[in-house]
Design a protein around this motif. Structure first.
Motif, mmCIF file in Angstrom:
data_model
loop_
_atom_site.group_PDB
_atom_site.id
_atom_site.type_symbol
_atom_site.label_atom_id
_atom_site.label_comp_id
_atom_site.label_asym_id
_atom_site.label_seq_id
_atom_site.Cartn_x
_atom_site.Cartn_y
_atom_site.Cartn_z
ATOM 1 N N VAL A 26 0.851 -1.187 0.000
ATOM 2 C CA VAL A 26 0.000 0.000 0.000
ATOM 3 C C VAL A 26 0.889 1.239 0.000
ATOM 4 O O VAL A 26 1.893 1.310 0.721
ATOM 5 C CB VAL A 26 -0.943 0.013 1.216
ATOM 6 C CG1 VAL A 26 -1.827 1.256 1.203
ATOM 7 C CG2 VAL A 26 -1.803 -1.237 1.218
ATOM 8 N N VAL A 27 0.518 2.243 -0.793
ATOM 9 C CA VAL A 27 1.330 3.447 -0.967
ATOM 10 C C VAL A 27 0.478 4.685 -0.696
ATOM 11 O O VAL A 27 -0.724 4.702 -0.992
ATOM 12 C CB VAL A 27 1.898 3.512 -2.405
ATOM 13 C CG1 VAL A 27 2.535 4.869 -2.692
ATOM 14 C CG2 VAL A 27 2.916 2.395 -2.624
ATOM 15 N N GLN A 88 -0.020 14.105 4.810
ATOM 16 C CA GLN A 88 -0.907 13.829 3.677
ATOM 17 C C GLN A 88 -0.688 12.417 3.151
ATOM 18 O O GLN A 88 -1.653 11.693 2.851
ATOM 19 C CB GLN A 88 -0.663 14.832 2.554
ATOM 20 C CG GLN A 88 -1.080 16.249 2.844
ATOM 21 C CD GLN A 88 -0.659 17.187 1.721
ATOM 22 O OE1 GLN A 88 -0.415 16.769 0.590
ATOM 23 N NE2 GLN A 88 -0.561 18.466 2.021
ATOM 24 N N ALA A 89 0.578 12.022 3.039
ATOM 25 C CA ALA A 89 0.888 10.694 2.512
ATOM 26 C C ALA A 89 0.380 9.596 3.450
ATOM 27 O O ALA A 89 -0.109 8.552 2.998
ATOM 28 C CB ALA A 89 2.387 10.548 2.278
ATOM 29 N N LEU A 90 0.485 9.827 4.760
ATOM 30 C CA LEU A 90 -0.021 8.847 5.723
ATOM 31 C C LEU A 90 -1.540 8.741 5.639
ATOM 32 O O LEU A 90 -2.103 7.635 5.701
ATOM 33 C CB LEU A 90 0.407 9.229 7.140
ATOM 34 C CG LEU A 90 1.891 9.027 7.471
ATOM 35 C CD1 LEU A 90 2.217 9.636 8.829
ATOM 36 C CD2 LEU A 90 2.268 7.541 7.448
ATOM 37 N N TRP A 91 -2.229 9.869 5.492
ATOM 38 C CA TRP A 91 -3.683 9.831 5.334
ATOM 39 C C TRP A 91 -4.063 9.123 4.033
ATOM 40 O O TRP A 91 -5.037 8.349 3.992
ATOM 41 C CB TRP A 91 -4.260 11.242 5.356
ATOM 42 C CG TRP A 91 -4.549 11.762 6.728
ATOM 43 C CD1 TRP A 91 -3.882 12.747 7.403
ATOM 44 C CD2 TRP A 91 -5.595 11.323 7.604
ATOM 45 N NE1 TRP A 91 -4.444 12.941 8.636
ATOM 46 C CE2 TRP A 91 -5.499 12.091 8.788
ATOM 47 C CE3 TRP A 91 -6.603 10.367 7.498
ATOM 48 C CZ2 TRP A 91 -6.378 11.913 9.862
ATOM 49 C CZ3 TRP A 91 -7.478 10.185 8.571
ATOM 50 C CH2 TRP A 91 -7.361 10.961 9.739
ATOM 51 N N ASP A 92 -3.310 9.392 2.959
ATOM 52 C CA ASP A 92 -3.590 8.738 1.684
ATOM 53 C C ASP A 92 -3.409 7.230 1.816
ATOM 54 O O ASP A 92 -4.249 6.446 1.350
ATOM 55 C CB ASP A 92 -2.654 9.306 0.614
ATOM 56 C CG ASP A 92 -3.006 8.839 -0.788
ATOM 57 O OD1 ASP A 92 -4.201 8.712 -1.104
ATOM 58 O OD2 ASP A 92 -2.069 8.612 -1.587
ATOM 59 N N LEU A 93 -2.319 6.821 2.454
ATOM 60 C CA LEU A 93 -2.070 5.392 2.662
ATOM 61 C C LEU A 93 -3.171 4.781 3.518
ATOM 62 O O LEU A 93 -3.678 3.683 3.217
ATOM 63 C CB LEU A 93 -0.701 5.206 3.313
ATOM 64 C CG LEU A 93 -0.143 3.790 3.423
ATOM 65 C CD1 LEU A 93 1.390 3.831 3.464
ATOM 66 C CD2 LEU A 93 -0.654 3.052 4.643
ATOM 67 N N ARG A 94 -3.539 5.479 4.582
ATOM 68 C CA ARG A 94 -4.612 4.986 5.467
ATOM 69 C C ARG A 94 -5.914 4.797 4.687
ATOM 70 O O ARG A 94 -6.630 3.811 4.858
ATOM 71 C CB ARG A 94 -4.801 5.967 6.617
ATOM 72 C CG ARG A 94 -5.867 5.602 7.630
ATOM 73 C CD ARG A 94 -5.936 6.664 8.732
ATOM 74 N NE ARG A 94 -7.064 6.436 9.616
ATOM 75 C CZ ARG A 94 -7.053 5.617 10.656
ATOM 76 N NH1 ARG A 94 -5.942 4.953 10.937
ATOM 77 N NH2 ARG A 94 -8.114 5.470 11.424
ATOM 78 N N GLY A 95 -6.207 5.767 3.796
ATOM 79 C CA GLY A 95 -7.411 5.655 2.995
ATOM 80 C C GLY A 95 -7.390 4.468 2.057
ATOM 81 O O GLY A 95 -8.407 3.781 1.877
ATOM 82 N N HIS A 96 -6.235 4.215 1.460
ATOM 83 C CA HIS A 96 -6.121 3.047 0.582
ATOM 84 C C HIS A 96 -6.214 1.749 1.387
ATOM 85 O O HIS A 96 -6.780 0.752 0.908
ATOM 86 C CB HIS A 96 -4.810 3.105 -0.202
ATOM 87 C CG HIS A 96 -4.863 4.021 -1.377
ATOM 88 N ND1 HIS A 96 -4.581 5.366 -1.292
ATOM 89 C CD2 HIS A 96 -5.199 3.805 -2.684
ATOM 90 C CE1 HIS A 96 -4.714 5.922 -2.483
ATOM 91 N NE2 HIS A 96 -5.102 5.003 -3.342
ATOM 92 N N HIS A 97 -5.666 1.739 2.589
ATOM 93 C CA HIS A 97 -5.739 0.539 3.420
ATOM 94 C C HIS A 97 -7.193 0.198 3.748
ATOM 95 O O HIS A 97 -7.594 -0.972 3.704
ATOM 96 C CB HIS A 97 -4.941 0.750 4.708
ATOM 97 C CG HIS A 97 -5.068 -0.381 5.683
ATOM 98 N ND1 HIS A 97 -4.377 -1.563 5.532
ATOM 99 C CD2 HIS A 97 -5.812 -0.511 6.818
ATOM 100 C CE1 HIS A 97 -4.681 -2.381 6.535
ATOM 101 N NE2 HIS A 97 -5.548 -1.768 7.332
#
Length: 383
Positions: A26-27, A88-97
């Motif tokens: 996941v990215v 932002q990148a952590l939120w994006d990754l969390r959303g993809h997870h």
């Protein structure tokens, strides 16, 4: 799940991207850009990323605390922007997870469309371009913005005030009474001259007067808000709730935190919550690329006190070069002056990694930077 890699990509002086990858594949992506300081920000992100390797990426707030406070020295545009991109990148990754958009993780959408505004620009020496403003309104925009021409003397000559007044009268005539325009003083003017300018153009009914003072003079904002009926907007150079609080207490109408400078989605959401207690609305500052804009859109959807979203990139079609790093640029294309609610996971966009990697540059350690202005006597003038 653990973080295995954090990368930075410098695309230009206003686009420094952060990529965080977990062991599951996941990215997440974020934008840490601090305008014209790409090498500085990239270095700061690399230093902070050591705190993430081997850690679970999902507890975003816990990471925000460590990244923002763990180095003892904190705040300021460099560290807050570096944290913002990672956040932002952590939120994006969390959303993809979790296979959900960030705004859903923040409580769900408060609206289905994001009202946009952009700049009218203008010919040298003038504030705004009436023809461009009319074109934007014709395309569905209900709000545009014009920046005062500069440099502006501490107390500019009457002809400068008259030119400013005439320019805004022309802008109002071009867009009519059904649309709004904001005026950006860009921190270029002094406190007494800001009051003079506000008085000269109040009859044109601007939507807001932005950055009437330099950010270091925030303590004087109440002298502006009390002297004019024009709503005051500030915040693009304030990087935390603590820095925004005096502006809120001074009576501003619109707060403009930059989601790539003010600690990311995590801190900007808190700023919005604080602002709501002061009956202040949020118009996030965004002079950056599509990743930063996508992060703003997720915030805009999640907060009840959203006003309008700034952008400077071309959102007219999916063929826009400004959207070329996206696999599906259509999600950020303006429809009647608005962005429709994206439903994809994370930030709602998908990055074309091949394009990003091909555009990465190592030769921006000496950036061009902002224009350097001087007064007639050779003294420094604010850009």
């Amino acid at each position: 799940m653990r973080v295995t890699r954090v990368e930075t990509f410098v695309l230009d002086e206003r686009q420094v991207l952060v990529r965080i990858e977990a062991e599951t594949g996941v990215v997440g992506w974020g934008d840490a850009s601090l305008e014209h300081r790409p090498a500085t920000i990239a270095a700061a992100v690399r230093e902070l990323s050591a705190h993430l390797i081997g850690e679970d990426p999902l507890p975003v707030t816990r990471h925000w605390q460590r990244l923002s406070r763990g180095g003892f020295y904190r705040g300021g545009p460099v560290l807050a922007s570096a944290v913002a991109g990672i956040d932002q990148a952590l939120w994006d990754l969390r959303g993809h997870h979790f296979d959900a958009p960030v705004h859903v993780l923040l409580g769900g959408p408060c609206r289905d469309r994001i009202r946009l505004y952009t700049h009218t620009w203008g010919t040298p020496g003038h504030t705004g371009d009436p023809a461009r403003a009319a074109m934007l309104v014709g395309a569905g925009y209900t709000l545009v913005k014009a920046s005062i021409a500069g440099p502006v003397d501490f107390l500019d000559a009457p002809e400068g005030v008259e030119r400013f007044r005439a320019d805004l009268e022309a802008l109002r005539e071009a867009i009519g009474p059904a649309a709004d325009f904001g005026i950006d003083l860009h921190g270029r003017v002094s406190l007494p001259h800001a009051r003079r300018l506000a008085e000269a153009v109040a009859h044109t009914r601007p939507a807001f007067l932005e950055e009437p003072l330099r950010p270091e003079h925030t303590r004087h904002l109440a002298r502006i808000t009390a002297s004019t009926t024009i709503p005051i907007a500030v915040g693009e150079r304030l990087y935390s709730r603590e820095e925004m609080l005096p502006a809120l207490e001074a009576g501003i109408a619109i707060a403009q935190p930059d989601v790539s400078h003010a600690g990311g989605i995590t801190e900007a959401f808190r700023i919005a919550t604080l602002a709501e207690s002061f009956d202040v609305q949020i118009a996030p500052h965004c002079p950056l690329g599509p990743v930063a804009l996508a992060a703003c859109v997720q915030l805009d959807l999640a907060i009840p006190n959203f006003y309008a979203q700034e952008h400077v990139i071309d959102l007219t079609s999916a063929a826009s070069p400004d959207l070329a790093i996206l696999r599906d640029p259509s999600v950020l294309v303006a429809v009647d002056g608005a962005i429709l609610r994206p439903e994809g996971p994370g930030l709602g966009i998908e990055i074309d990694e091949d394009v990003v990697r091909s555009r990465h540059r190592d030769d921006l350690a000496d950036p061009v930077g902002n224009p350097q202005w001087t007064y007639a006597d050779g003294g420094y003038a604010e850009w």
